[in-house]
Design a protein around this motif. Structure first.
Motif, mmCIF file in Angstrom:
data_model
loop_
_atom_site.group_PDB
_atom_site.id
_atom_site.type_symbol
_atom_site.label_atom_id
_atom_site.label_comp_id
_atom_site.label_asym_id
_atom_site.label_seq_id
_atom_site.Cartn_x
_atom_site.Cartn_y
_atom_site.Cartn_z
ATOM 1 N N LEU A 84 57.052 60.254 15.817
ATOM 2 C CA LEU A 84 55.597 60.077 15.860
ATOM 3 C C LEU A 84 54.932 60.366 14.521
ATOM 4 O O LEU A 84 53.810 59.907 14.269
ATOM 5 C CB LEU A 84 54.987 60.976 16.933
ATOM 6 N N ASP A 121 50.110 64.701 21.928
ATOM 7 C CA ASP A 121 50.383 63.372 21.373
ATOM 8 C C ASP A 121 51.747 62.826 21.795
ATOM 9 O O ASP A 121 52.064 61.671 21.511
ATOM 10 C CB ASP A 121 50.279 63.393 19.844
ATOM 11 N N ARG A 124 52.254 59.385 23.490
ATOM 12 C CA ARG A 124 52.308 58.145 22.702
ATOM 13 C C ARG A 124 53.723 57.645 22.493
ATOM 14 O O ARG A 124 53.940 56.461 22.199
ATOM 15 C CB ARG A 124 51.684 58.360 21.319
ATOM 16 N N THR A 127 55.307 54.253 24.031
ATOM 17 C CA THR A 127 55.095 52.925 23.464
ATOM 18 C C THR A 127 55.350 52.892 21.953
ATOM 19 O O THR A 127 55.903 51.928 21.431
ATOM 20 C CB THR A 127 53.658 52.445 23.734
ATOM 21 N N TRP A 128 54.950 53.963 21.273
ATOM 22 C CA TRP A 128 55.099 53.999 19.821
ATOM 23 C C TRP A 128 56.558 53.950 19.390
ATOM 24 O O TRP A 128 56.923 53.202 18.470
ATOM 25 C CB TRP A 128 54.434 55.258 19.265
#
Length: 366
Positions: A84, A121, A124, A127-128
């Protein structure tokens, strides 16, 4: 999470031998967990691989790219890192490894909160990270393990062990391709008979997104017949498959961990456990005519159906796993279960039954 183009460039018509394989590890110099990951994850994984397959691994300095191995496979395990927050320079290095032909797996390390929860976070990542893996042509191994002493969500040595096999050796059984004309005739007949079944299964996979990483890496399918099995091949895109992506398996030997098949590519790496499961079910009741192993982003690791999750991990690709599958079905008295941290297994008799099950259990209200 590797892209289709590079993945399909590898030859899955036969099992790789040791001379065609190279293994490297690269430690992320920016991570405070590098020495720990080497000691607790990478080295144990490759000790196990060496004991079983004779595999050895070499260190590679961060920034270095191994020479291309024509006709072979180069595997790199890299990390730990937080996908991330991965800087552009680090992304560029991983992309360079992939461009040189290396199959790169990534050990993740996501920081936890002081109360040992995922950071806000982390949501995320769903999908990230798949998008990042597609962009860089790498595979970030899913991190199920919470290391509370280090305060990170990360991987285990077993994760690396399983992924390294899947990326390089591909199958754990010993395959023998049949040269019998009769076997080829049966294969062509079954491809004709099951063409509509396979098309419908592809549709169900597409409509309900029955994969977690990619439709060509996740899952497998087997139609069982008396005396032989019609099984999906390795690297079959379940969302676009046809009956031409299936093999005929004619026999197997649990003791020798071997099977005989007819087809253009190796049968699925899941074939051993399916063969064993179908045989055990036939001896203790009735053989299912269809077995489907698939993944689902919500159910594989989600909160629903926790009573149908196996107590322990089950390593796929081995005949012994089929015995554990059989035990799960008998103990849970159902026709499906969820393999801890891996995927789902359903047994039944027809594609129509499977689709009804998907509507009822996997995507209720669809």
């Amino acid at each position: 999470m590797t892209s289709t183009g590079s993945l399909l460039a590898y030859d899955y018509r036969y099992k790789r031998n040791l001379a065609e394989l190279r293994y490297f590890y690269v430690l992320n110099p920016s991570s405070p967990h590098g020495a720990w990951a080497l000691r607790e994850i990478i080295q144990p994984a490759f000790r196990a691989l060496h004991a079983e397959y004779g595999v050895t691994i070499e260190p590679l300095a961060y920034g270095d790219v191994p020479e291309h191995l024509p006709g072979g496979v180069t595997y790199v395990i890299y990390g730990p890192t937080n996908p991330l927050t991965m800087p552009v320079e680090e992304q560029g290095y991983l992309a360079a490894l992939a461009a040189a032909g290396a199959r790169t797996n990534v050990i993740s390390a996501y920081p936890l909160t002081e109360t040992h929860e995922d950071q806000p976070d982390y949501v995320r990542a769903g999908t990230w990270v798949p998008d990042l893996c597609d962009l860089l042509d790498i595979n970030a191994i899913f991190p199920d393990h919470l290391d509370l002493s280090r305060g990170i969500r990360t991987n285990t040595w077993q994760d690396v062990h399983v992924n390294a096999i899947g990326e390089t050796i591909r199958v754990k059984y010993q395959p023998t391709e049949s040269a019998d004309r009769g076997d080829r005739a049966v294969l062509e007949r079954l491809r004709h008979e099951h063409s509509q079944d396979v098309a419908e299964l592809a549709r169900v996979h597409r409509e309900h997104h029955l994969w977690q990483r990619k439709p060509y890496t996740d899952g497998s399918i087997m139609f069982t017949h008396d005396g032989y099995w019609f099984a999906s091949q390795t690297v079959t895109d379940k969302s676009r498959m046809t009956a031409g992506d299936f093999d005929l398996i004619t026999s197997f030997d649990e003791g020798a961990a071997s099977l005989t098949y007819a087809g253009s590519r190796l049968p699925s790496s899941d074939a051993p456990e399916f063969l064993m499961l179908s045989s055990l079910l036939s001896m203790h009741g009735r053989r299912p005519r269809l077995i489907v192993h698939f993944h689902h982003r919500e159910l594989t690791r989600g909160a629903r159906y926790r009573d149908l999750v196996t107590d322990a991990r089950i390593e796929g690709g081995r005949f012994a796993a089929g015995r554990l599958y059989f035990r799960e079905l008998r103990q849970k008295q159902t026709d499906w279960f969820i393999i801890r941290e891996h995927g789902m297994v359903w047994t039944g008799d027809s594609v129509a039954e499977f689709e009804e099950y998907v509507h009822r259990v996997v995507t209720p209200g669809a």
